[in-house]
Design a protein around this motif. Sequence first.
Motif, PDB file in Angstrom:
ATOM      1  N   ALA A 171       0.781  -1.346  -0.021  1.00 16.37           N
ATOM      2  CA  ALA A 171      -0.030   0.206   0.052  1.00 16.37           C
ATOM      3  C   ALA A 171       0.908   1.284   0.037  1.00 16.37           C
ATOM      4  O   ALA A 171       0.553   2.235  -0.764  1.00 16.37           O
ATOM      5  N   LEU A 172       1.939   1.131   0.704  1.00 18.98           N
ATOM      6  CA  LEU A 172       2.934   2.542   0.875  1.00 18.98           C
ATOM      7  C   LEU A 172       3.531   2.669  -0.343  1.00 18.98           C
ATOM      8  O   LEU A 172       3.602   3.874  -1.061  1.00 18.98           O
ATOM      9  N   ILE A 173       4.122   1.492  -1.190  1.00 18.32           N
ATOM     10  CA  ILE A 173       4.612   1.672  -2.538  1.00 18.32           C
ATOM     11  C   ILE A 173       3.655   2.291  -3.595  1.00 18.32           C
ATOM     12  O   ILE A 173       3.973   3.156  -4.417  1.00 18.32           O
ATOM     13  N   ALA A 233       0.449  -7.934  -7.424  1.00 19.81           N
ATOM     14  CA  ALA A 233      -0.340  -7.089  -6.705  1.00 19.81           C
ATOM     15  C   ALA A 233      -0.478  -5.590  -7.229  1.00 19.81           C
ATOM     16  O   ALA A 233      -1.634  -5.158  -7.447  1.00 19.81           O
ATOM     17  N   LEU A 234       0.675  -5.115  -7.951  1.00 20.30           N
ATOM     18  CA  LEU A 234       0.396  -3.506  -8.406  1.00 20.30           C
ATOM     19  C   LEU A 234       0.069  -3.743  -9.848  1.00 20.30           C
ATOM     20  O   LEU A 234       0.511  -4.614 -10.818  1.00 20.30           O
ATOM     21  N   GLY A 235      -0.650  -2.909 -10.471  1.00 14.07           N
ATOM     22  CA  GLY A 235      -0.923  -2.857 -11.750  1.00 14.07           C
ATOM     23  C   GLY A 235       0.272  -2.046 -12.815  1.00 14.07           C
ATOM     24  O   GLY A 235       1.315  -2.172 -12.137  1.00 14.07           O
ATOM     25  N   GLU A 236       0.077  -1.832 -13.859  1.00 14.21           N
ATOM     26  CA  GLU A 236       1.164  -1.250 -14.795  1.00 14.21           C
ATOM     27  C   GLU A 236       1.455   0.332 -14.140  1.00 14.21           C
ATOM     28  O   GLU A 236       0.797   0.715 -13.337  1.00 14.21           O
ATOM     29  N   ASP A 237       2.586   0.697 -14.474  1.00 11.99           N
ATOM     30  CA  ASP A 237       3.010   2.148 -14.184  1.00 11.99           C
ATOM     31  C   ASP A 237       1.891   3.143 -14.874  1.00 11.99           C
ATOM     32  O   ASP A 237       1.367   2.815 -15.738  1.00 11.99           O
ATOM     33  N   LYS A 238       1.960   4.191 -14.000  1.00 12.90           N
ATOM     34  CA  LYS A 238       0.706   5.142 -14.580  1.00 12.90           C
ATOM     35  C   LYS A 238       1.398   5.873 -15.561  1.00 12.90           C
ATOM     36  O   LYS A 238       2.613   5.978 -15.829  1.00 12.90           O
ATOM     37  N   GLY A 273       2.222   5.685  -7.032  1.00 13.38           N
ATOM     38  CA  GLY A 273       0.902   5.992  -8.000  1.00 13.38           C
ATOM     39  C   GLY A 273       0.276   4.973  -8.784  1.00 13.38           C
ATOM     40  O   GLY A 273      -0.513   4.994  -9.550  1.00 13.38           O
ATOM     41  N   ARG A 274       0.933   3.784  -8.557  1.00 12.59           N
ATOM     42  CA  ARG A 274       0.392   2.283  -9.208  1.00 12.59           C
ATOM     43  C   ARG A 274      -0.739   1.931  -8.408  1.00 12.59           C
ATOM     44  O   ARG A 274      -0.685   1.843  -7.148  1.00 12.59           O
ATOM     45  N   LYS A 275      -1.734   1.557  -9.090  1.00 12.70           N
ATOM     46  CA  LYS A 275      -2.867   0.892  -8.200  1.00 12.70           C
ATOM     47  C   LYS A 275      -2.812  -0.324  -8.137  1.00 12.70           C
ATOM     48  O   LYS A 275      -2.030  -1.274  -8.421  1.00 12.70           O
ATOM     49  N   VAL A 276      -3.418  -0.835  -6.820  1.00 15.38           N
ATOM     50  CA  VAL A 276      -3.490  -2.151  -6.345  1.00 15.38           C
ATOM     51  C   VAL A 276      -4.499  -2.920  -6.807  1.00 15.38           C
ATOM     52  O   VAL A 276      -5.622  -2.574  -6.714  1.00 15.38           O
TER      53      VAL A 276
END
Length: 775
Positions: free
Chosen positions: A687-689, A770-775, A694-697
């Motif tokens: 959640a912190l990263i 867990a994280l989506g693609e970079d914004k 700005g990457r979505k979980v």
Amino acid sequence: MVETEKKRHIPLLPLRGLLVFPKMVLHLDVGRTKSVEALQQAMEDDQEIFLSTQKEIKLDQPTEADIYTVGTLARVKEMMKLSNGTVRIHVEGLQRAKIERYITNEAYLHVEISEMEDLDIEETAEVQAMTRHVMSMFEQFSKLSKKVSAETLASVADITDAGQLTDVVAANLPLKLNKKQELLETNSIHARLVKLIDILNNEQEVLGLEKKISQRVKKSMEKTQKEYYLREQMKAIQKELGDKEGRSGEVSSLREQIESTEMPEPVKEKALKELDRFEKMPASSAESSVLRTYLDWLIQLPWVNETEDQLDVIRSEEILDEDHYGLEKVKERVLEYLAVRQLTQELKGPILCLAGPPGVGKTSLARSIARSLNREFVRMSLGGVRDEAEIRGHRRTYVGAMPGRLIQGMKKAGTINPVFLLDEIDKMAQDFRGDPSSALLEVLDPEQNNTFSDHYIEEAYDLSKVMFVTTANNLSTIPGPLLDRMEIISIAGYTELEKKQIAKSYLLPKQIKEHGLNGNKLRVNEEALVKVIRYYTREAGVRNLERQIATICRKAAKMLVTGEKKRVSVTPELVETMLGKPKFRYGLAEVEDQIGAATGLAYTSAGGDTLSIEVSVVPGKGKLTLTGKLGDVMKESAQAAFSYIRSRSNQLHIDGSFHENMDIHIHVPEGATPKDGPSAGITMATALISALTGRKVRREVGMTGEITLRGRVLPIGGLKEKSMSAHRAGLKTIIIPRDNEKDLDDIPTSVRDELRFILVSHLDEVLEHALGEDK
């Protein structure tokens, strides 16, 4: 008060505790020097002396102020010296008199007196009536008191003068000295008669009460003596008849019971010894009843009586399946025990601990175990027990002593091999009265419990054949040594499929029967049950589910009784009418991917649960804020995640100075609920990263695992419970530590098939999934 003009100088004799009335004759012993000198002087003059009472008896040398002013002029009729130096005199009261003044004389007290004549000497009709009344009352008094002699009463009856009568009656009444002095100072015959009537009335009332009390005491004593006499007669009669009843008969009956009971020899010897003591004790002795109770306990305890185990594994499996759906591990353990017993016949009773959240059927499962084994079942609740005597009993020296609840349970079971349930073993407490958990160490140790010692029984009792089953919600509160003696069987909770089957096969039929809805009066289809499970309950067990089904039954009963419907068929649409708006949202997974929000999995005493962790980043000075009532372990996990991100800021494409110019706020919702545990590290880091980059979980991903400063993911506990909570919440993917791969087999197949498990060993792998693609 009127005095005559006649005044005289005369020796004074002070009296102690005594008062002389006119016309009164009595003997006095005189010992004080001044009093003897006064007597000598009186004998030399005309044998007359003035007698007056001193106010304080203890004074040996009274002064003028210590002697009453009014006294009696008396004549010394006889005087005799005794061998001890005391002088005995015989005096007769002549006339009331009053001291006018004291005349100085060192040898004895010398006073000037004036004689006091009686007033109202004329005998009017009123005085005569009062005189007769006084005489009558005095006769009644003498009969009640029995302190007035017949001679005195006869002499009083012969008196015709009213004044003399009052003085003689007053002299023979048991009055205090000040009351007699008051009568002496009253020279009015009428006034004396009035006072005497009042005094005699009061004395008669007092004597009447004394007589009643005396009669009551006498009656009570006579009753006691009569009972004693009858008891002695009864003993003699019983002895003649062979003494089949009574104390000896009771002792004989107890002896026969002890001899016929197959208790161990040391216990039998102790029982017979105590019986001999009991026989010699009086029946009224307090210790007699204590001994009798003790002997009853020894006789009624099961020493060798046991039920025969139903060693049919197939039948036992059918009973367990009939009572409970699922719970394969527990059933398997019981069947293993039965199989070994069938082969060996000498296996000690196991100590099983059924650990799991409330409502999963731990207590009822223990009852089913007893039924499958064909054993007696005893339940003992340990919740809130803080006194060691509850386990070991009280010593017999205490008032109201009794055995501990274990021995009481064995007596209730009547056999030496029951299934003994120790319920809520994790909720015991301890205080100044001892530590009951330490007392249970002996009970739950198969190597020691064959000689269990209860403080009341005092003799060793064999508990080795008892099958102990304990239940607990939270294993962490059970002391280590006690936990070590038990075989832990975890019951994580039920899946949605299992809950539906339990509701359909067990809960619904039970509630229909309890609410009088037998027959086809109520039908609940499966879709309605699923809706109740999803939208009205959120628990590991089924207790709340049963409450909701009971509510449906009550609503249906009302519809039937009021004639609204003849048959009730509950559909998903009718569920909301009966139970109100849904209490929970099915599937807590986020509707869309979020930045700075990750879903963690937690283990609680009520089973598994999902935990949302949110992170907010705003410009500031590098302040880290943690909220949500977090425990120390979770705070340390947040610090570790923060330090790891700082050390890897370049690789994560995060500004290296974020800890100086950004304020970070980590929040775990439901702030009123305390949260702690070592499994939220990777969730907080993710959640912190996400917030910093700005990457979505991904919304369908849940995770659990602890993180080190180097990014390694450490294993966790409670994977089964956490997986089931993720399944309930509608998550699709779970990230777990690679070291927990061995625990996947514990997860029910229905849950495992619908979840995707990703095994990771480093945080980089977590971020990848867990994280989506970079914004």
